[in-house]
Motif scaffolding. Structure first.
Motif, PDB file in Angstrom:
ATOM      1  N   SER A 345       0.822  -1.217   0.000  1.00 38.00           N
ATOM      2  CA  SER A 345       0.000   0.000   0.000  1.00 38.00           C
ATOM      3  C   SER A 345       0.850   1.258   0.000  1.00 38.00           C
ATOM      4  O   SER A 345       0.372   2.323  -0.393  1.00 38.00           O
ATOM      5  CB  SER A 345      -0.934   0.005   1.221  1.00 38.00           C
ATOM      6  OG  SER A 345      -0.172  -0.057   2.432  1.00 38.00           O
ATOM      7  N   LYS A 346       2.104   1.168   0.428  1.00 36.45           N
ATOM      8  CA  LYS A 346       3.003   2.320   0.449  1.00 36.45           C
ATOM      9  C   LYS A 346       4.341   1.915  -0.156  1.00 36.45           C
ATOM     10  O   LYS A 346       4.779   0.774  -0.024  1.00 36.45           O
ATOM     11  CB  LYS A 346       3.230   2.809   1.887  1.00 36.45           C
ATOM     12  CG  LYS A 346       1.991   3.344   2.585  1.00 36.45           C
ATOM     13  CD  LYS A 346       2.358   3.819   3.989  1.00 36.45           C
ATOM     14  CE  LYS A 346       1.143   4.339   4.735  1.00 36.45           C
ATOM     15  NZ  LYS A 346       1.483   4.789   6.108  1.00 36.45           N
ATOM     16  N   PRO A 347       5.034   2.862  -0.786  1.00 32.58           N
ATOM     17  CA  PRO A 347       6.383   2.538  -1.295  1.00 32.58           C
ATOM     18  C   PRO A 347       7.424   2.496  -0.183  1.00 32.58           C
ATOM     19  O   PRO A 347       8.489   1.901  -0.358  1.00 32.58           O
ATOM     20  CB  PRO A 347       6.667   3.675  -2.282  1.00 32.58           C
ATOM     21  CG  PRO A 347       5.830   4.815  -1.794  1.00 32.58           C
ATOM     22  CD  PRO A 347       4.586   4.213  -1.200  1.00 32.58           C
ATOM     23  N   LEU A 348       7.129   3.116   0.974  1.00 32.45           N
ATOM     24  CA  LEU A 348       8.055   3.134   2.099  1.00 32.45           C
ATOM     25  C   LEU A 348       7.253   3.270   3.388  1.00 32.45           C
ATOM     26  O   LEU A 348       6.333   4.092   3.476  1.00 32.45           O
ATOM     27  CB  LEU A 348       9.048   4.310   1.971  1.00 32.45           C
ATOM     28  CG  LEU A 348       9.984   4.548   3.142  1.00 32.45           C
ATOM     29  CD1 LEU A 348      10.965   3.393   3.304  1.00 32.45           C
ATOM     30  CD2 LEU A 348      10.746   5.860   2.967  1.00 32.45           C
ATOM     31  N   TYR A 349       7.605   2.481   4.394  1.00 32.80           N
ATOM     32  CA  TYR A 349       6.946   2.547   5.700  1.00 32.80           C
ATOM     33  C   TYR A 349       7.933   3.133   6.713  1.00 32.80           C
ATOM     34  O   TYR A 349       9.076   2.673   6.818  1.00 32.80           O
ATOM     35  CB  TYR A 349       6.505   1.154   6.161  1.00 32.80           C
ATOM     36  CG  TYR A 349       5.345   0.592   5.369  1.00 32.80           C
ATOM     37  CD1 TYR A 349       4.030   0.770   5.800  1.00 32.80           C
ATOM     38  CD2 TYR A 349       5.557  -0.111   4.186  1.00 32.80           C
ATOM     39  CE1 TYR A 349       2.966   0.248   5.086  1.00 32.80           C
ATOM     40  CE2 TYR A 349       4.498  -0.629   3.464  1.00 32.80           C
ATOM     41  CZ  TYR A 349       3.201  -0.443   3.919  1.00 32.80           C
ATOM     42  OH  TYR A 349       2.143  -0.959   3.209  1.00 32.80           O
ATOM     43  N   THR A 350       7.463   4.158   7.443  1.00 31.49           N
ATOM     44  CA  THR A 350       8.262   4.789   8.488  1.00 31.49           C
ATOM     45  C   THR A 350       7.550   4.605   9.821  1.00 31.49           C
ATOM     46  O   THR A 350       6.359   4.943   9.945  1.00 31.49           O
ATOM     47  CB  THR A 350       8.471   6.288   8.198  1.00 31.49           C
ATOM     48  OG1 THR A 350       9.106   6.423   6.915  1.00 31.49           O
ATOM     49  CG2 THR A 350       9.339   6.924   9.245  1.00 31.49           C
ATOM     50  N   MET A 351       8.274   4.111  10.827  1.00 32.19           N
ATOM     51  CA  MET A 351       7.705   3.848  12.151  1.00 32.19           C
ATOM     52  C   MET A 351       8.619   4.428  13.214  1.00 32.19           C
ATOM     53  O   MET A 351       9.802   4.691  12.967  1.00 32.19           O
ATOM     54  CB  MET A 351       7.526   2.337  12.369  1.00 32.19           C
ATOM     55  CG  MET A 351       6.688   1.658  11.305  1.00 32.19           C
ATOM     56  SD  MET A 351       6.600  -0.133  11.543  1.00 32.19           S
ATOM     57  CE  MET A 351       5.729  -0.621  10.066  1.00 32.19           C
ATOM     58  N   GLU A 352       8.051   4.624  14.427  1.00 33.30           N
ATOM     59  CA  GLU A 352       8.794   5.163  15.554  1.00 33.30           C
ATOM     60  C   GLU A 352       8.559   4.299  16.782  1.00 33.30           C
ATOM     61  O   GLU A 352       7.450   3.767  16.981  1.00 33.30           O
ATOM     62  CB  GLU A 352       8.385   6.602  15.848  1.00 33.30           C
ATOM     63  CG  GLU A 352       8.750   7.581  14.734  1.00 33.30           C
ATOM     64  CD  GLU A 352       8.330   8.996  15.077  1.00 33.30           C
ATOM     65  OE1 GLU A 352       7.527   9.152  16.032  1.00 33.30           O
ATOM     66  OE2 GLU A 352       8.790   9.943  14.397  1.00 33.30           O
ATOM     67  N   VAL A 353       9.591   4.173  17.611  1.00 36.97           N
ATOM     68  CA  VAL A 353       9.495   3.402  18.843  1.00 36.97           C
ATOM     69  C   VAL A 353      10.472   3.999  19.851  1.00 36.97           C
ATOM     70  O   VAL A 353      11.560   4.448  19.483  1.00 36.97           O
ATOM     71  CB  VAL A 353       9.802   1.909  18.579  1.00 36.97           C
ATOM     72  CG1 VAL A 353      11.193   1.719  18.005  1.00 36.97           C
ATOM     73  CG2 VAL A 353       9.627   1.100  19.856  1.00 36.97           C
ATOM     74  N   TYR A 354      10.056   4.028  21.133  1.00 37.47           N
ATOM     75  CA  TYR A 354      10.936   4.534  22.174  1.00 37.47           C
ATOM     76  C   TYR A 354      11.969   3.469  22.539  1.00 37.47           C
ATOM     77  O   TYR A 354      11.691   2.267  22.493  1.00 37.47           O
ATOM     78  CB  TYR A 354      10.127   4.929  23.422  1.00 37.47           C
ATOM     79  CG  TYR A 354       9.444   6.264  23.287  1.00 37.47           C
ATOM     80  CD1 TYR A 354      10.126   7.443  23.535  1.00 37.47           C
ATOM     81  CD2 TYR A 354       8.092   6.340  22.905  1.00 37.47           C
ATOM     82  CE1 TYR A 354       9.493   8.671  23.412  1.00 37.47           C
ATOM     83  CE2 TYR A 354       7.456   7.558  22.773  1.00 37.47           C
ATOM     84  CZ  TYR A 354       8.170   8.729  23.030  1.00 37.47           C
ATOM     85  OH  TYR A 354       7.551   9.949  22.896  1.00 37.47           O
ATOM     86  N   GLU A 355      13.130   3.941  22.890  1.00 40.65           N
ATOM     87  CA  GLU A 355      14.143   3.004  23.349  1.00 40.65           C
ATOM     88  C   GLU A 355      13.692   2.357  24.667  1.00 40.65           C
ATOM     89  O   GLU A 355      12.873   2.907  25.404  1.00 40.65           O
ATOM     90  CB  GLU A 355      15.490   3.715  23.537  1.00 40.65           C
ATOM     91  CG  GLU A 355      15.495   4.829  24.555  1.00 40.65           C
ATOM     92  CD  GLU A 355      16.865   5.450  24.712  1.00 40.65           C
ATOM     93  OE1 GLU A 355      17.863   4.799  24.377  1.00 40.65           O
ATOM     94  OE2 GLU A 355      16.948   6.602  25.190  1.00 40.65           O
ATOM     95  N   ASP A 356      14.249   1.169  24.916  1.00 38.15           N
ATOM     96  CA  ASP A 356      13.916   0.368  26.094  1.00 38.15           C
ATOM     97  C   ASP A 356      12.453  -0.073  26.098  1.00 38.15           C
ATOM     98  O   ASP A 356      11.889  -0.391  27.153  1.00 38.15           O
ATOM     99  CB  ASP A 356      14.238   1.126  27.388  1.00 38.15           C
ATOM    100  CG  ASP A 356      15.720   1.411  27.511  1.00 38.15           C
ATOM    101  OD1 ASP A 356      16.527   0.615  26.981  1.00 38.15           O
ATOM    102  OD2 ASP A 356      16.084   2.436  28.126  1.00 38.15           O
ATOM    103  N   THR A 357      11.803  -0.070  24.943  1.00 36.10           N
ATOM    104  CA  THR A 357      10.432  -0.590  24.856  1.00 36.10           C
ATOM    105  C   THR A 357      10.456  -2.099  25.114  1.00 36.10           C
ATOM    106  O   THR A 357      11.342  -2.799  24.616  1.00 36.10           O
ATOM    107  CB  THR A 357       9.849  -0.291  23.467  1.00 36.10           C
ATOM    108  OG1 THR A 357       9.794   1.125  23.286  1.00 36.10           O
ATOM    109  CG2 THR A 357       8.453  -0.860  23.321  1.00 36.10           C
TER     110      THR A 357
END
Length: 754
Positions: A345-357
């Motif tokens: 559905s997308k040419p590129l996926y960008t995600m975010e996550v906090y450290e120590d999750t």
């Protein structure tokens, strides 16, 4: 013929003024063609120099070519105004053909041509003439140059130089362009014609001469035929997977013309296929090549129809009235269905996550679909060749991405890996998409002083002086606008010697609080500084700064601190001190190395002297147990042959292997000393237990009949007092030294022994 020549000469004299004219008496009148005046001395006639103008003016002579008369052809006459007809002037001729083609009468100056001339070979001759006094042989006139031109006669028939000739005539040329052209000549019917042309010379003495040549007339093609498609509709089938820019088909229009007149340009008529397709001309085949401009999708549209127009590139305005020089055809393209991989559905996926999750936390999902007819389900998995495969996992059915390990932003701030989606019905059809995961920072590290500072304060410092500017650094990713605050620790805030002034720009200054500092009382101060950040949760750290008290001048320039103060007064810097210490260390190392080498060399010398195979002395460091110790040494060699016992294994060396003692033959009482020594020498040579080097073998047997008997100490008396050495004096001068040594003590003087 002579009459004609004379007439020509007369006409030339009338019109050109003659070749020779008398010198005018007026000195001021000159001709335009006259050269500059010369001054000539005429002996016997003038007594001084006087200007004399040249007496002749040259123009041109003419002579007919191909003269066939019996007499030489008269050309002209030279005459000088100084020639009075008395025969005192001589005329000379030089230059082209002088003497061989032209002659001159030395007295009259008449010039004749003595052979036939050909203008086609040489059109003119350049000669020089001069009048000379016969008696003095001196020139009366300066030498002058003139030209004799050869007149042409009609003695050659006309010739075509470069036959056969080739001419081009445009096809469809109207009648009258060329007399031999036929009306409505068409190059497509006949390309070349051949014509015979005759040239005739109607004038001259030999009038009627003629020449012939052949002219090849080639018809030049003109653009008089429009291009035509052989059919009105072209059908093409194209797979939907065809790449952009690929050629998907060819069409062709036919033009009977040749060369550039047959060049065709193809264009797509605006309409259905203008945005998806393009057409260009193949320069070699003049075909129209249809190319794909955008990708095709069978599921979106299955067929396209558009028109293509073919027209001539080079048009001839003379044939515009014949009609439009272009043709149109219809192109129908059918799109073929091809099984395709899933589409994300997308040419590129960008995600975010906090450290120590925590491990297993879902941070996002990807979605891919099968767009083919009768769609298949899709399976997801991480491309194991990427770097982020061990930190994240993906659900094969749902496409959700979760953490697989604890993340640390300070170690890796961003992860980039790929996720592959494949069809369950055909796993070979797969597609790939990039996943970019940014690790968000959590404030887990307190700020610290950015660099270690070497702070110094002068002994004569005043209160309120800033002696050091400090800044802070945070290993966390500091957000925009984050502020660091500086202050003294609570325990150092009581009667502080120094304080911290926060400048509110992430820097602070160390400020003095006392009026002077004494190095003898305290040389070093430790200042605890507390630094806090503005993130959540707030993190702080206490950093201890070392402040050294130094001696300074009145301007605040540091003169000495610590050990350096000893050397600064004598002009030694820290670098010089280090260099001196390095030199001392190097010298000490050299001395130690030299001593070690000396000791090693001495030790090697001692070992070599002990092991030298050329040494005949065996060293024993064991004193032994005295004469009663018969096991320390083999004393068999010291015994009298009469009491020799069986030889034992040698103890002076360590034998390689234990061997049985060898039997010695008994020695008879009357054995000669020479035989005895030879026997012992042979025994030592064949002895397997003997050392591999020469040694000293002592033989105490003196032979029979010796007055001294045996010298062995075995047969000696038990006590020193029982010995009587007076008999040594009876042995002769050779034993004088022994007699002195063992005689009475008062009679022996070692200094006298030589």
């Amino acid at each position: 013929m002579l009459t004609r020549n004379c007439l020509s000469l007369l006409l030339w004299v009338l019109f050109d003024g003659g070749l020779l004219i008398p010198l005018q008496p007026q000195p001021q009148q000159t001709l335009a063609t006259e050269p500059t005046e010369n001054v000539i001395h005429l002996p016997g006639r003038r007594s001084h120099f006087q200007r004399v103008k040249r007496g002749w003016v040259w123009n041109q002579f003419f002579v007919l070519e191909e003269y066939m008369g019996s007499e030489p052809q008269y050309v002209g006459k030279l005459h000088s105004d100084l020639d009075k007809g008395e025969g005192t002037v001589k005329y000379t001729l030089s230059g082209d053909g002088a003497g061989s083609v032209f002659t001159i009468d030395e007295t009259t100056g008449d010039i004749h041509a003595i052979r036939s001339l050909d203008r086609e070979e040489k059109p003119f001759y350049t000669l020089r003439a001069q009048a000379v006094d016969i008696e003095t042989r001196k020139p009366l006139e300066p030498e002058s140059e003139f030209i004799i031109k050869v007149q042409d006669i009609n003695d050659n028939e006309p010739k075509f130089l470069d036959g056969p000739y080739v001419a081009s005539v445009p096809e469809m040329s109207p009648v009258g362009v060329i007399r031999t052209a036929l009306p409505n000549m068409d190059r497509e019917v006949k390309e070349q014609y051949q014509v015979l042309i005759q040239a005739k010379d109607m004038g001259g003495q030999l009038g009627g001469l003629a020449g012939t040549t052949i002219v090849n007339i080639t018809l030049t093609d003109v653009n008089d035929n429009p291009p035509r498609f052989p059919k009105s509709i072209f059908h093409l089938k194209v797979p939907e997977s065809s790449p952009i820019g690929s050629a998907i088909g060819r069409i062709r229009a036919v033009d009977p013309d040749f060369g550039q007149n047959a060049e065709i340009e193809y264009n797509i008529v605006p309409g259905d296929g203008g945005n998806l397709f393009d057409i260009i001309t193949d320069e070699d085949t003049q075909e129209g090549v249809i190319k794909l401009k955008k990708p095709l999708d069978f599921e979106t549209k299955k067929a396209y129809t558009f028109k293509v127009e073919a027209s001539n590139v080079h048009l001839d305005h003379r044939f515009h009235s014949a009609g439009p020089f272009k043709d149109t055809a219809t192109v129908k393209i059918s799109v073929l269905d091809v099984e395709e991989p899933p589409v994300f559905s997308k040419p590129l996926y960008t995600m975010e996550v906090y450290e120590d999750t925590p491990i297993g936390t879902i941070i996002g999902a990807v979605t891919a679909q099968d767009l083919d007819v009768g769609s298949s389900s899709v399976r997801y998995f991480i491309d194991w060749t990427s770097d982020g495969d061990s930190y994240f996992t993906i659900d094969g059915t749902e496409g959700t991405i979760a953490t697989n390990e604890l993340l640390d932003r300070e170690s890796t701030a961003q992860y980039n890996f790929s996720v592959i989606a494949s069809k369950v019905s055909n796993p070979l059809l797969s597609s790939k998409v990039n996943i970019l995961i940014n690790v968000l920072d959590v404030n887990e590290f307190p700020p610290e002083i950015s660099v270690p500072y070497e702070t110094a304060v002068c002994e004569n410092a005043k209160p309120g002086q800033i002696i050091q500017i400090v800044s802070a650094a945070d290993r966390d990713l500091s957000p925009a606008g984050q502020q660091f605050s500086f202050r003294l620790s609570p325990e150092a805030a009581i009667k502080p010697n120094f304080t911290v002034r926060d400048f509110r720009n992430n820097t602070a200054g160390i400020e003095t609080r006392r009026n002077g500092y004494r190095r003898r009382q305290q040389e070093i101060y430790f200042l605890p500084v507390v630094i806090e950040d503005s993130s959540y949760p707030v993190q702080s750290s206490t950093n201890t700064m070392t402040i050294r008290v130094c001696r300074c001048d009145s301007d605040g320039t540091i003169l000495s601190c610590n050990v350096e103060a000893i050397f600064l007064p004598v002009g030694l810097s820290t670098g010089a001190l280090i260099a001196i210490l390095l030199c001392i260390i190097i010298l000490l190392a050299i001395v130690v190395l030299y001593v070690a080498l000396r000791r090693q060399k001495k030790k090697d010398t001692l070992m070599t002297s002990k092991e030298d195979i050329r040494d005949n002395v065996i060293h024993y460091d064991d004193e032994g147990g005295g004469e009663e110790d018969t096991q320390a040494f083999d004393i068999g060699a010291l015994r009298n042959p009469k009491v020799i016992e069986d030889n034992k294994i040698r103890r002076d060396i360590k034998p390689d292997s234990l061997c049985l003692p060898r039997q010695r033959p008994p020695v008879e009482d009357n054995t000669d000393i020479r035989d005895f020594i030879n026997q012992r020498l042979q025994e030592n040579d064949v002895d397997p237990t003997a050392p591999p080097y020469d040694s000293l073998a002592t033989y105490a047997y003196e032979g029979n009949g010796s007055v001294a008997d045996s010298l062995s100490s075995i047969d000696s008396l038990t006590t020193e007092a029982d010995q009587d050495y007076d008999y040594l004096t009876d042995w002769g001068p050779r034993f004088k030294v022994l007699a002195d040594m063992f005689g009475e003590e008062e009679s022996y003087n070692p200094d006298k022994v030589t």
